[in-house]
Motif scaffolding. Structure first.
Motif, PDB file in Angstrom:
ATOM      1  N   TYR A 151      55.478  60.706 -15.700  1.00  0.00           N
ATOM      2  CA  TYR A 151      54.961  61.083 -17.022  1.00  0.00           C
ATOM      3  C   TYR A 151      54.316  59.888 -17.719  1.00  0.00           C
ATOM      4  O   TYR A 151      53.437  60.062 -18.559  1.00  0.00           O
ATOM      5  N   TYR A 152      54.756  58.686 -17.368  1.00  0.00           N
ATOM      6  CA  TYR A 152      54.255  57.482 -18.040  1.00  0.00           C
ATOM      7  C   TYR A 152      53.288  56.673 -17.183  1.00  0.00           C
ATOM      8  O   TYR A 152      52.542  55.849 -17.703  1.00  0.00           O
ATOM      9  N   ILE A 153      53.341  56.846 -15.866  1.00  0.00           N
ATOM     10  CA  ILE A 153      52.434  56.117 -14.969  1.00  0.00           C
ATOM     11  C   ILE A 153      51.519  57.151 -14.306  1.00  0.00           C
ATOM     12  O   ILE A 153      51.992  58.006 -13.559  1.00  0.00           O
ATOM     13  N   SER A 225      55.552  39.517 -14.718  1.00  0.00           N
ATOM     14  CA  SER A 225      55.541  40.131 -16.055  1.00  0.00           C
ATOM     15  C   SER A 225      54.692  39.350 -17.052  1.00  0.00           C
ATOM     16  O   SER A 225      54.066  39.928 -17.936  1.00  0.00           O
ATOM     17  N   GLU A 226      54.671  38.009 -16.918  1.00  0.00           N
ATOM     18  CA  GLU A 226      53.913  37.177 -17.863  1.00  0.00           C
ATOM     19  C   GLU A 226      52.663  36.559 -17.233  1.00  0.00           C
ATOM     20  O   GLU A 226      51.978  35.767 -17.873  1.00  0.00           O
ATOM     21  N   GLY A 227      52.392  36.905 -15.986  1.00  0.00           N
ATOM     22  CA  GLY A 227      51.236  36.335 -15.294  1.00  0.00           C
ATOM     23  C   GLY A 227      50.375  37.412 -14.668  1.00  0.00           C
ATOM     24  O   GLY A 227      49.565  38.052 -15.338  1.00  0.00           O
ATOM     25  N   LEU A 228      50.581  37.628 -13.389  1.00  0.00           N
ATOM     26  CA  LEU A 228      49.743  38.580 -12.654  1.00  0.00           C
ATOM     27  C   LEU A 228      49.747  39.975 -13.271  1.00  0.00           C
ATOM     28  O   LEU A 228      48.706  40.627 -13.355  1.00  0.00           O
ATOM     29  N   GLY A 229      50.932  40.430 -13.692  1.00  0.00           N
ATOM     30  CA  GLY A 229      51.036  41.777 -14.233  1.00  0.00           C
ATOM     31  C   GLY A 229      50.207  41.991 -15.482  1.00  0.00           C
ATOM     32  O   GLY A 229      49.764  43.113 -15.753  1.00  0.00           O
ATOM     33  N   MET A 230      49.994  40.944 -16.271  1.00  0.00           N
ATOM     34  CA  MET A 230      49.169  41.067 -17.474  1.00  0.00           C
ATOM     35  C   MET A 230      47.758  41.510 -17.101  1.00  0.00           C
ATOM     36  O   MET A 230      47.175  42.376 -17.746  1.00  0.00           O
ATOM     37  N   ARG A 231      47.218  40.900 -16.052  1.00  0.00           N
ATOM     38  CA  ARG A 231      45.872  41.285 -15.596  1.00  0.00           C
ATOM     39  C   ARG A 231      45.897  42.634 -14.914  1.00  0.00           C
ATOM     40  O   ARG A 231      45.046  43.494 -15.146  1.00  0.00           O
ATOM     41  N   TYR A 232      46.897  42.807 -14.028  1.00  0.00           N
ATOM     42  CA  TYR A 232      46.920  44.004 -13.195  1.00  0.00           C
ATOM     43  C   TYR A 232      47.199  45.282 -13.990  1.00  0.00           C
ATOM     44  O   TYR A 232      47.039  46.379 -13.464  1.00  0.00           O
ATOM     45  N   ALA A 233      47.612  45.156 -15.251  1.00  0.00           N
ATOM     46  CA  ALA A 233      47.778  46.342 -16.088  1.00  0.00           C
ATOM     47  C   ALA A 233      46.426  46.976 -16.416  1.00  0.00           C
ATOM     48  O   ALA A 233      46.362  48.141 -16.811  1.00  0.00           O
ATOM     49  N   PHE A 234      45.355  46.206 -16.230  1.00  0.00           N
ATOM     50  CA  PHE A 234      44.026  46.709 -16.596  1.00  0.00           C
ATOM     51  C   PHE A 234      43.009  46.660 -15.454  1.00  0.00           C
ATOM     52  O   PHE A 234      42.126  47.504 -15.372  1.00  0.00           O
ATOM     53  N   ILE A 235      43.127  45.659 -14.596  1.00  0.00           N
ATOM     54  CA  ILE A 235      42.191  45.559 -13.469  1.00  0.00           C
ATOM     55  C   ILE A 235      42.969  45.233 -12.194  1.00  0.00           C
ATOM     56  O   ILE A 235      44.060  44.661 -12.248  1.00  0.00           O
ATOM     57  N   ASP A 303      60.444  52.767 -20.053  1.00  0.00           N
ATOM     58  CA  ASP A 303      59.589  53.927 -20.266  1.00  0.00           C
ATOM     59  C   ASP A 303      58.885  53.856 -21.615  1.00  0.00           C
ATOM     60  O   ASP A 303      57.718  54.246 -21.744  1.00  0.00           O
ATOM     61  N   GLU A 304      59.579  53.346 -22.633  1.00  0.00           N
ATOM     62  CA  GLU A 304      58.956  53.192 -23.954  1.00  0.00           C
ATOM     63  C   GLU A 304      57.828  52.162 -23.892  1.00  0.00           C
ATOM     64  O   GLU A 304      56.773  52.339 -24.509  1.00  0.00           O
ATOM     65  N   CYS A 305      58.046  51.087 -23.136  1.00  0.00           N
ATOM     66  CA  CYS A 305      56.994  50.071 -22.956  1.00  0.00           C
ATOM     67  C   CYS A 305      55.783  50.670 -22.243  1.00  0.00           C
ATOM     68  O   CYS A 305      54.632  50.423 -22.622  1.00  0.00           O
ATOM     69  N   LEU A 306      56.045  51.464 -21.201  1.00  0.00           N
ATOM     70  CA  LEU A 306      54.953  52.106 -20.462  1.00  0.00           C
ATOM     71  C   LEU A 306      54.185  53.076 -21.362  1.00  0.00           C
ATOM     72  O   LEU A 306      52.958  53.177 -21.276  1.00  0.00           O
ATOM     73  N   MET A 307      54.908  53.777 -22.224  1.00  0.00           N
ATOM     74  CA  MET A 307      54.285  54.719 -23.158  1.00  0.00           C
ATOM     75  C   MET A 307      53.334  53.970 -24.103  1.00  0.00           C
ATOM     76  O   MET A 307      52.203  54.393 -24.327  1.00  0.00           O
ATOM     77  N   ARG A 308      53.797  52.828 -24.617  1.00  0.00           N
ATOM     78  CA  ARG A 308      52.961  52.037 -25.529  1.00  0.00           C
ATOM     79  C   ARG A 308      51.760  51.443 -24.795  1.00  0.00           C
ATOM     80  O   ARG A 308      50.655  51.383 -25.337  1.00  0.00           O
ATOM     81  N   LEU A 309      52.004  51.001 -23.566  1.00  0.00           N
ATOM     82  CA  LEU A 309      50.906  50.439 -22.773  1.00  0.00           C
ATOM     83  C   LEU A 309      49.851  51.507 -22.488  1.00  0.00           C
ATOM     84  O   LEU A 309      48.651  51.245 -22.566  1.00  0.00           O
ATOM     85  N   ALA A 310      50.310  52.723 -22.179  1.00  0.00           N
ATOM     86  CA  ALA A 310      49.375  53.821 -21.916  1.00  0.00           C
ATOM     87  C   ALA A 310      48.514  54.099 -23.145  1.00  0.00           C
ATOM     88  O   ALA A 310      47.304  54.343 -23.031  1.00  0.00           O
ATOM     89  N   LYS A 311      49.133  54.047 -24.332  1.00  0.00           N
ATOM     90  CA  LYS A 311      48.379  54.258 -25.578  1.00  0.00           C
ATOM     91  C   LYS A 311      47.321  53.170 -25.741  1.00  0.00           C
ATOM     92  O   LYS A 311      46.170  53.440 -26.082  1.00  0.00           O
ATOM     93  N   LEU A 312      47.724  51.923 -25.488  1.00  0.00           N
ATOM     94  CA  LEU A 312      46.797  50.796 -25.614  1.00  0.00           C
ATOM     95  C   LEU A 312      45.629  50.941 -24.627  1.00  0.00           C
ATOM     96  O   LEU A 312      44.465  50.760 -24.985  1.00  0.00           O
ATOM     97  N   LYS A 313      45.950  51.277 -23.398  1.00  0.00           N
ATOM     98  CA  LYS A 313      44.910  51.425 -22.382  1.00  0.00           C
ATOM     99  C   LYS A 313      43.913  52.526 -22.744  1.00  0.00           C
ATOM    100  O   LYS A 313      42.717  52.393 -22.512  1.00  0.00           O
TER     101      LYS A 313
END
Length: 319
Positions: A151-153, A225-235, A303-313
């Protein structure tokens, strides 16, 4: 909203993944029938879905244009598989990850469905060539592997059997887009599909680095979480290469020799030894103790973090 004349979606199995699929299809306006072998499991699943949808609505995170009540009215339980599949346009299997159990389910479905319905499995690793072997309706069979929690990913891996009809892939792709998921096509089957092959490559090197005393488990996780994942959340990794130089050709000219040099130093597949597992677990438990209560709370936070990230994306990415 999709009308019932266009058929309905059947979910086979009412566990966590099945419930998520039911919510996703209802969010797209589809009639959903939830099938399980025991009536009580269906009742529990429907109650769980009701609670979750109400919470999502309160948080402003409910998918689709319909209210929670409107979506809930689209989902019903059905303890009879023959009745469940009547008029179905898509059947999503979500039973436990056991090849023989899944084959049994698909053999049963194969004997009662028409030539139009899509037979789809949520398996994360079972090969379509084994899963759908010998089925009469093999052209209508496909793996649609979601990412937990679905539901979140939004990603869904579409993996065809060698005999799956191209129209089956196209129809499943369109259906996933319609319910707000992000389908991608795996052009031929391979062990682990694509997501788990990439995930296991990361896990493998992470394990080696910890086992060899190069980095602590908690610091290893920071790299993502503070390196690669920051980029990979978008590209993805390929676009990252493209942007980190003057295009892909420039990146390969500059960095390919260095990459090959480092890659040659990678060790063998880890044994995931008990000693290392205990060391990593000890480090993980400092942050999240491994009792059910703490793990459940951390999953809810995730899941709450993923929900917020989805909104941002959705705000920053062109649709």
């Amino acid at each position: 909203m999709a009308s019932s004349a266009a058929g309905c979606v059947v979910i086979v199995g009412s566990g966590v993944i099945g419930r998520s699929w039911a919510m996703l299809f209802a969010s797209g306006g589809f009639q959903v029938k939830l099938y399980d072998i025991e009536q009580q499991q269906i009742r529990n699943a429907l109650e769980n879905i009701r609670k979750e949808m109400k919470l999502l609505e309160q948080a402003g995170a409910l998918k689709g244009s319909l209210s929670a009540e409107e979506q809930l009215s689209l989902i019903s339980g059905c303890p009879n598989i023959q009745e469940a599949v009547e008029g179905a346009m898509h059947i999503q299997e979500c039973v436990p990850e056991d090849l023989e159990l899944k084959k049994k389910i698909f053999a049963q479905l194969d004997s009662i469905v028409d030539d139009r319905v899509i037979l789809s499995s949520s398996t994360s690793c079972l090969m379509p060539s084994k899963l759908f072997a010998g089925l009469v309706h093999v052209k209508q069979c496909i793996v649609a592997h979601p990412v937990n929690p679905p539901y979140y990913i939004p990603l869904v891996e579409l993996v065809p059997h060698p005999e799956t009809a191209p129209t089956t892939v196209d129809r499943t792709h369109a259906l996933m887009k319609k319910i707000g998921q992000c389908p991608m096509r795996v052009q031929k089957e391979v062990a682990g599909f694509v997501l788990n092959r990439l995930q296991y490559a990361i896990i493998s090197e992470a394990w080696r680095l910890v086992e060899e005393g190069i980095v602590s488990p908690s610091d290893l996780d920071l790299v993502m979480s503070e390196g690669l994942g920051m980029r990979y959340a978008f590209i993805g990794p390929l676009e990252t290469m493209h942007l980190n130089a003057e295009g892909m050709l420039s990146y390969c000219d500059r960095y390919s020799e260095g990459m090959k040099h480092v890659l040659k130093t990678f060790g063998p597949i880890p044994e995931f030894s008990r000693a290392t597992a205990e060391k990593v677990n000890q480090d993980m438990c400092v942050k999240v103790p491994d009792d059910p209560e703490h793990l459940a709370a951390r999953r809810q936070w995730r899941d709450e973090c993923l929900m917020r990230l989805a909104k941002l994306k959705s705000q920053v990415q062109p649709q």
